[in-house]
Structures are given as C-alpha cells and as structure tokens.
Design a protein around this motif. Sequence first.
Motif, short mmCIF file in Angstrom:
data_model
loop_
_atom_site.label_atom_id
_atom_site.label_comp_id
_atom_site.label_asym_id
_atom_site.label_seq_id
_atom_site.Cartn_x
_atom_site.Cartn_y
_atom_site.Cartn_z
N ARG A 1 0.82 -1.23 0.00
CA ARG A 1 0.00 0.00 0.00
C ARG A 1 0.85 1.27 0.00
N GLY A 2 2.18 1.13 0.15
CA GLY A 2 3.05 2.30 0.07
C GLY A 2 3.05 3.15 1.33
N PRO A 3 3.77 4.30 1.28
CA PRO A 3 3.86 5.16 2.47
C PRO A 3 2.53 5.86 2.80
N GLU A 4 2.45 6.35 4.04
CA GLU A 4 1.24 7.02 4.50
C GLU A 4 0.98 8.32 3.74
N VAL A 5 -0.23 8.47 3.25
CA VAL A 5 -0.64 9.74 2.64
C VAL A 5 -2.02 10.08 3.20
N SER A 6 -2.13 11.27 3.79
CA SER A 6 -3.41 11.70 4.35
C SER A 6 -4.21 12.45 3.29
N ARG A 7 -5.48 12.22 3.32
CA ARG A 7 -6.37 12.91 2.37
C ARG A 7 -6.61 14.34 2.90
N SER B 1 -2.77 8.30 12.94
CA SER B 1 -1.63 9.17 12.63
C SER B 1 -2.01 10.10 11.48
N TYR B 2 -3.31 10.18 11.20
CA TYR B 2 -3.81 11.07 10.14
C TYR B 2 -3.16 12.46 10.28
N GLY B 3 -2.74 13.00 9.17
CA GLY B 3 -2.22 14.37 9.17
C GLY B 3 -0.72 14.45 9.35
N GLY C 1 -7.49 21.74 7.53
CA GLY C 1 -8.54 21.78 8.54
C GLY C 1 -8.54 23.10 9.27
N PRO C 2 -9.69 23.47 9.85
CA PRO C 2 -9.84 24.78 10.46
C PRO C 2 -8.96 24.99 11.69
N ALA C 3 -8.67 23.95 12.47
CA ALA C 3 -7.88 24.16 13.69
C ALA C 3 -6.49 24.67 13.32
N TRP C 4 -5.93 24.10 12.27
CA TRP C 4 -4.59 24.55 11.87
C TRP C 4 -4.65 25.95 11.28
N ARG D 1 0.22 20.85 12.28
CA ARG D 1 -0.52 20.05 11.29
C ARG D 1 -1.87 19.66 11.89
N PRO D 2 -2.82 19.25 11.04
CA PRO D 2 -4.10 18.82 11.63
C PRO D 2 -3.90 17.49 12.34
N LEU D 3 -4.61 17.30 13.42
CA LEU D 3 -4.56 16.04 14.15
C LEU D 3 -5.77 15.20 13.79
N PHE D 4 -5.64 13.91 14.04
CA PHE D 4 -6.80 13.02 13.85
C PHE D 4 -7.97 13.53 14.70
N ALA D 5 -7.65 14.01 15.91
CA ALA D 5 -8.70 14.49 16.81
C ALA D 5 -9.47 15.66 16.19
N ASP D 6 -8.78 16.54 15.46
CA ASP D 6 -9.47 17.67 14.80
C ASP D 6 -10.49 17.14 13.80
N LEU D 7 -10.06 16.12 13.06
CA LEU D 7 -10.94 15.56 12.04
C LEU D 7 -12.15 14.88 12.70
#
Length: 478
Positions: free
Chosen positions: A163-169, A198-200, A221-224, A233-239
């Motif tokens: 699946r390759g390296p992590e990439v966040s949408r 580890s999103y973001g 994301g708005p928090a950032w 960076r945006p955190l998973f929690a923000d999402l």
Amino acid sequence: MGCQMNEHDSERLAGLLEADGLVPATDIDDADVVVVNTCCIRENADNRLYGQLGHLKSVKDRRPGMQIAVGGCLAQKDRDLVRARAPWVDAVWGTHNVGRAAELLALARTGAPVTEILDEADGSAELFPSALPVRREQGWAAWITIQVGCDNKCAFCIVPAVRGPEVSRPFGQIVDEVADLARAGTVEVTLLGQNVNSYGRDLTSARRSDPQWMDSPAVTGPAWADAERPRARPLFADLLETVARIPGIRRVRYTSPHPKDLRPETIAAMASEAAVCPHLHFPLQSGSDRILAQMHRGYDAERYLAKLAAARAGIDDLAVTTDIIVGFPGETDIDFARTLEVAAAAAYDSAFTFIYSPRAGTEASARSDQVAPEVIAERFERLRVVVERSALAKHQAREGRIEEVVVEGPSKRNPKVLSGRTAQGKLVHFPPGEGQVLLAGSFADVKILRGAPHFLTGELLEVTAMPTHRRRLPVSAA
Ligand code: SAM
Ligand code: SF4
C-alpha cells in the motif's frame, strides 16, 4: 476477500463499473465481467485466489466473452505472476490504480490481456477511493478513506509493501464527502486508514507548500488555519471533532488505530463528541515486551495498558477490542503467557485473534525460528478462552440496560430476528414487533436481555427514527 480497506476498494470498483454502464449480476454464471479484489494481509490468500480463478476458468470456457480481472494487494505483490499462473485472466491491476479498472477492461476487450501495476499512485483521485464513484452497499452507513499506506515497519506485515507510504487525504475533501453523504441520509461513517490515528502526520509544511496542495484550510482543517496556528498540522482528533459535528451524522467510528499514536486529544474528542462511538479498537498483537520489540510495535505492555487505562478513564462506558497474533517467530511459552496475562488485564469486549502467517518479503518471514503449527493451535485455543471470558462478563454486565441500536437487517442465522449494532459496536439480535417491518438504518431502543460472548439478545422497546437515506430502486430497461 479482505480488510475494510479492501472491501471499500470493492465498493469503489463496483461504483466505477456501474458508472461505465455495467449492472450488478446476481450470479457469476450471468456475469460479463468478474473482478476478484484480493487481499494478502493474512491467511493463504494465494491458494484461495488461484482456486477461485480455476473455477472461473470453467465458467469462461462455457462463455468465452466473459472477462475476468484481478485487483488488490495480492495482485500488487504478485504482478506478472497472476497471468503466468492463470493466463485466462484478462486484466490485472494493483492498489494504486483501482480507478483505471474500467479503462483496463476496455483495453483488454480490444486487444491482448493487460497487467498494469503502479509503484505509486499518480493523483489524489487514485489515492483516495472515495474520490471516485462508489457503490455503497448500505446507504445509511459509509466507509470513508482518510489515509492510505503505512509508515511503520511491523516485522510481520505486508501492508507497507503493497500500500506504500502514509498519505493523508486533504481535510476539506473528507469533510465535504461526509457532509454530502449526510445530506443524502447517511447517519454513520467509519473513517478508514491503515494507521488511522496518525492522520495528518504527512500534512507537513513541505507538503502544504506544494502548489498542488496549497496552504489552505481545505488541506489542513480549520484548527490549523486559525489565526494563532496552534498546531503544526491537523490532528486526527481535529478531524474526528469536525466530522462528528456535521448535521445528520449520528455515529462516527474509525479503524484501525495504532496504540503508539493514541494521543490525549483523540481521547478528549471521543469523550466530548456525542456522535463519536465509545469504541476503541486497540491492536495489542502480543503481550510480551520481547516479541513487541521484535515486531517493532513501538510500545511495551506497560505503556499499552497505561494508554488503555487513560482511554477508559476519559471515555464513558468505552468498549475495547483488539487484534492479537499467535505464533510470531520465536514466541516461547513464557512470551505467550504474557499475552494471556495482558489480554486478561485489558479485559477486552472482543478480539480478532490471528494465527501468524509468514508473508513473503516481510522481516519475520525470513526467520528460521517459526513456531510449530500444533503449538500455535494450542495457544490459540487458550487465548480464545481468555478473550471469551472477558467478553461474556462485559456483555452480561449490559443485561437490563436499554441500548440505542441501528438496525442492519435480518439476522444471518434466523431471518425472523433482526440484527443491529449498539454505539459500542455490539451485535444485538431482537425480534421485531408483530407484523412490523423495520428497515436497515432505523434507530430503535432495545432492552438487553442476555449477553453471550459474541453478541447480545434483547427486546424491542421503541423505534426512534426511520431511515432517510436514498435507497437503490431496481430499474427495468423496458
Ligand atoms: N494498522 C493496524 C495496526 O497496526 O494494528 C493493523 C492493520 S492489519 C491490516 C490488521 C491486522 O492483521 C493486524 O492488526 C494483525 O493482527 C493482522 N496481521 C497482519 N499481518 C499478519 C500476519 N502476517 N499474520 C497474522 N496476522 C497478521
Ligand atoms: Fe501493518 Fe504495522 Fe502498518 Fe499496522 S502499523 S498496517 S500492522 S505495518
């Protein structure tokens, strides 16, 4: 054939092929196109695939116009081997070019069979399954891919290789998709990623300064994007928070998180957002510190249990589930005894227990100290007993409670009984009222009468909401 990411890829394949003019067939014997979407994370997926392709060959011999395609992570890994072993296959694609399925099938119809495996995706539509048409099986619930790939290197796992390296949408894309789904009546979403919490992590300033991604709240994301820019960076929690507040969304789930990446912000978001389900899937893998280190998991048993205690302290009535692998190379009786101890201490609501399966190309598969199958089988059974003991206790503790259940449909074993899930993800079976038809996606209050190790049974008290999602109606050509 596999995990939720693989199932969501199948939904996306179905969506793409429908958008290309195909209609679903009810039987393989009637199908013009059969796509086998493979997964190679566990079990002997290779044997299953080639067995299935052998069967499809006999169907194709009777109906030569039929097309057979193989996609997914086993195809990504095996590449040309698929057609070498099954030359009757018309098209092969990997995990990075699912979006090309219809084109590759068309290409194969006009000329020779095709194999197209990319080492990486070449655009965000390719990367993120939901950015393409999706034929969702249940309108009231939807999976949303928020991140693909994995940057960890667990010694047993093939995921990073296929699946390759992590990439966040981008943040905004996810929020827009959930809002669109909510407007169409979807009430439950499950955020998907191989390492979802580890999103973001990759949405760093370097990536945001790329003109394609732009430094904007749509990506971050708005928090950032706040004036003070409180985070890098945006955190998973923000999402999680943002998605949970979208009008119409009543349940938010996510899978699979990594224990080392569970942050206090995520616990806080789960505690404060009513729509985020009180369920944490928290994969342990092993209770032995020695084995955890060899797996490269990034935590030991003490840290794992401490994080679990923090989550339970912060989130009311939290259900906890896990993944455990039995028989990692070199696992001794003492190592396994620790797994039993930690599993008992964690008191899981349920667990996916896996027999270690060597995946070619992973670090662990090259080891010479593989554990004998009969030893693994005996350990597996002992672990089952420990997990079922805590599961039964957790479920019996719910007897007499009134739970909000979303109806999923008739029970697989007894069609006269309905099945649904509580916010904690527990399966509940209950009979409908006399003459009552309850559609999937309805909300109901159910009184729990009995807890069993793998499910609850109950009685229907009240239907609290009917589904509002758009349903697929059969369309006739006439
Ligand atoms: N990213 C998640 C994590 O780190 O916990 C797990 C994702 S993996 C797709 C799902 C589960 O499959 C893992 O938690 C692990 O228990 C199991 N698994 C992966 N590779 C395996 C192997 N080679 N043998 C047995 N089980 C395996
Ligand atoms: Fe595999 Fe480990 Fe990544 Fe999970 S975190 S997908 S187990 S490499």
